[in-house]
Design a protein around this motif. Sequence first.
Motif: not given
Length: 162
Positions: A52-58, A105-108
């Motif tokens: 989930i975190g990786g997808a948001l970062i991308l 914000f998505l990366i954060y």
Amino acid sequence: MAMDPAGQTDTGTAGVIARPPLLFLAALLIGFVLDRLLRLPFPVPGMVSWIIGGALILIGLALFAAGIRNFMRVETPVPTNEPTRVLVTTGIHGWTRNPIYLGMFLIYGGIGIAAQNSWILVLTLPLAILIRYGVVAREEAYLERRFGDAYLDYRQTVRRWL
């Protein structure tokens, strides 16, 4: 895109409270320190949080890059401490007025989830308030002064976030 109005002499800036990347970095650092001092439980298991975190970062990186690319294409500065030359309204800016901040914000949030750090996620609300009123509101007022009706028309048709 609206060009700098003819005869416009305002070379001022938005007067934001601080450079936005520094605000995000400060919130991340505070979140990591608080996590060291007082660890809060994190409800998402390890591998799921990485996905989930990786997808948001991308997704965040893609939005961020698209916003930066739009600014570079028309040769207007990205940093908030330099005057804006052109009102960017096409590309990703035709969907959201703040793709760079939305991407940040998505990366954060993605970092917070991937690191399983509840404090980073808790700090999202104060950070969002700080960005909204200390940065975005000041930028909007500046763009309205700088570009007048062109900005008002843009603001009427494109949402601030999504």
